[in-house]
Design a protein around this motif. Structure first.
Motif, PDB file in Angstrom:
ATOM      1  N   UNK A  28     -53.978 -63.583  17.054  1.00 23.12           N
ATOM      2  CA  UNK A  28     -52.983 -62.703  17.666  1.00 23.12           C
ATOM      3  C   UNK A  28     -53.529 -61.304  17.965  1.00 23.12           C
ATOM      4  N   UNK A  29     -54.807 -61.047  17.632  1.00 23.63           N
ATOM      5  CA  UNK A  29     -55.409 -59.738  17.874  1.00 23.63           C
ATOM      6  C   UNK A  29     -56.663 -59.834  18.735  1.00 23.63           C
ATOM      7  N   UNK A  30     -56.867 -60.953  19.403  1.00 20.96           N
ATOM      8  CA  UNK A  30     -58.069 -61.136  20.207  1.00 20.96           C
ATOM      9  C   UNK A  30     -58.191 -60.138  21.338  1.00 20.96           C
ATOM     10  N   UNK A  31     -57.089 -59.857  22.038  1.00 26.93           N
ATOM     11  CA  UNK A  31     -57.140 -58.903  23.142  1.00 26.93           C
ATOM     12  C   UNK A  31     -57.499 -57.511  22.682  1.00 26.93           C
ATOM     13  N   UNK A  32     -56.935 -57.087  21.553  1.00 31.48           N
ATOM     14  CA  UNK A  32     -57.238 -55.763  21.012  1.00 31.48           C
ATOM     15  C   UNK A  32     -58.689 -55.667  20.581  1.00 31.48           C
ATOM     16  N   UNK A  33     -59.210 -56.727  19.936  1.00 30.96           N
ATOM     17  CA  UNK A  33     -60.610 -56.728  19.501  1.00 30.96           C
ATOM     18  C   UNK A  33     -61.550 -56.620  20.694  1.00 30.96           C
ATOM     19  N   UNK A  34     -61.279 -57.380  21.759  1.00 36.91           N
ATOM     20  CA  UNK A  34     -62.119 -57.310  22.958  1.00 36.91           C
ATOM     21  C   UNK A  34     -61.970 -55.951  23.627  1.00 36.91           C
ATOM     22  N   UNK A  35     -60.764 -55.400  23.656  1.00 33.42           N
ATOM     23  CA  UNK A  35     -60.561 -54.079  24.235  1.00 33.42           C
ATOM     24  C   UNK A  35     -61.360 -53.013  23.512  1.00 33.42           C
ATOM     25  N   UNK A  36     -61.376 -53.074  22.178  1.00 39.49           N
ATOM     26  CA  UNK A  36     -62.160 -52.118  21.396  1.00 39.49           C
ATOM     27  C   UNK A  36     -63.647 -52.292  21.665  1.00 39.49           C
ATOM     28  N   UNK A  37     -64.101 -53.548  21.724  1.00 37.65           N
ATOM     29  CA  UNK A  37     -65.504 -53.829  22.010  1.00 37.65           C
ATOM     30  C   UNK A  37     -65.923 -53.210  23.335  1.00 37.65           C
TER      31      UNK A  37
END
Length: 411
Positions: free
Chosen positions: A346-355
């Motif tokens: 449920x946090x994949x988009x946020x993790x990729x955005x931070x990356x």
């Protein structure tokens, strides 16, 4: 071809779904790659200075960097991946349409700001979606997605250059919107109903509650060693890539004496090698692990850059360019897949955005440092510097925990 169902009972769809997303990714790269070719013509007609032209690009990069993390949070809160990808493509294409009628510098700045935001909404949406739909082939499908970007970067300037023989830049900008609109419609039709990460989680909850939960998860992400180390490693990798793309054409033209045609051919070879490397590295990372593929690829990248510096102006230098592209671009998809391995679904988009936000910092710093070194010590010194940056990137990979601690902390 249908992939087998993953654990947990979530049914995967055919690989056609992955190819549709990959084609959409190609178009997100198509527009910026076209814009680089059109910008000198736009600047000449509008009477822009070099500083103003540079400002247009800088604003686009800043807007993209600042929008990555908020974009990832919104993606995870909303969950409607197909709708968001279609919106992203429209958000990129529509400002180019407005740009076709621009007659002032401020209009260009507004349009490029919107483009920067829309372009960086795509990655936090598409990459986690592919990982969720194909959990056993995560490295492969993320690599396929990266191949789409390589195709867009390589083909768009060729197509735009051919169109400019017959049409003005304003006509080209307007016509160039058509493929984006068509692709947005296809994505909306084929993927618009997808809400696979949130359809259970969102039931009975409003947007405010969903966003609150996502922000709470973001706090946990920022305290995790795995995400932070991989992001810093990616920043140094982006520093290497950005500096290489900026200074390799100068070295080939000024030091090697190559014509623009041959410089273009060498740069195409760099991208083509990366196109071939991506699926190979992605597939192998699914089988033998992300760490081993990343460390070996980064090691070979550093050695190749060192050999390029030693080779200097000899013909062997060109051979190393293709070798470099193979190993440098192989890393990108594997790193993204590793981040998603560690992140909760449920946090994949946020993790990729931070990356991608941290990557943007490295990409901005690298060319400046390389330019200073080139002014003082010559262009060859840039390749020694880049060999060092990729070694540093590899060190952060070595320090990254092998386990999936991010999941444990955020779920």
């Amino acid at each position: 071809m249908i992939s087998r169902p993953p654990e947990g009972g979530v049914e995967e769809r055919s690989y056609l779904e992955a190819w549709v997303i990959t084609l959409g990714h190609a178009l997100t790269h198509w527009y910026p790659a076209t814009f680089y070719l059109l910008l000198p013509l736009i600047g000449k007609e509008l009477g822009l200075s070099y500083s103003e032209i540079g400002t247009v690009l800088t604003v686009q990069y800043i807007a993209g960097a600042l929008s990555n993390i908020p974009g990832g949070l919104v993606v995870d809160a909303i969950g409607r991946k197909g709708l968001l990808m279609a919106l992203s493509l429209f958000w990129i294409g529509f400002p180019y349409l407005i740009m076709g009628f621009a007659n002032a510098f401020w209009m260009l700045v507004v349009c490029t700001t919107l483009i920067g935001i829309g372009n960086n909404l795509w990655h936090p949406t598409a990459i986690p979606l592919l990982a969720r739909r194909f959990p056993d082939r995560k490295g492969l499908v993320v690599a396929m997605h990266g191949m789409g970007g390589n195709v867009g970067d390589a083909v768009a300037p060729l197509a735009a250059g051919a169109m400019l023989v017959l049409f003005s830049w304003r006509q080209v900008v307007v016509m160039n919107v058509i493929p984006g609109i068509a692709m947005s419609a296809l994505i909306l039709f084929y993927l618009g109903r997808l809400n696979i990460e949130n359809d259970t989680r969102q039931q009975g909850r409003d947007m405010k509650e969903a966003l609150t939960d996502t922000l709470r998860g973001f706090g946990s992400l920022m305290m995790n060693k795995t995400l932070l180390l991989l992001s810093v490693s990616s920043a140094f990798r982006s520093m290497t890539q950005g500096s290489l793309l900026a200074f390799l054409p100068m070295f080939l033209g000024q030091q090697m004496g190559y014509s623009t045609v041959w410089v273009g051919a060498c740069m195409f070879g760099l991208q083509a090698a990366g196109f071939l490397a991506a699926p190979i590295a992605g597939h192998l990372s699914d089988k033998v692990g992300r760490r081993s593929i990343m460390m070996s690829s980064m090691l070979m990248t550093g050695l190749t850059l060192l050999f390029m510096a030693i080779a200097g102006q000899s013909p062997v230098f060109v051979f190393f360019v293709a070798i470099l592209g193979f190993f440098l671009f192989a890393i990108r998809a594997v790193l993204q897949a590793w981040v998603l391995d560690a992140a909760p679904k449920n946090m994949g988009g946020t993790a990729i955005g931070f990356l991608f936000a941290v990557q943007a910092v490295g990409g901005a710093i690298g060319p400046i440092v390389s330019g200073v070194l080139a002014d003082i010590y010559g262009l060859t010194s840039v390749f020694y510097f880049l060999a060092g940056t990729i070694v540093v990137a590899n060190m952060f990979v070595f320090l990254t925990p092998a386990g999936e601690g991010l999941k444990e902390q955020c779920t």
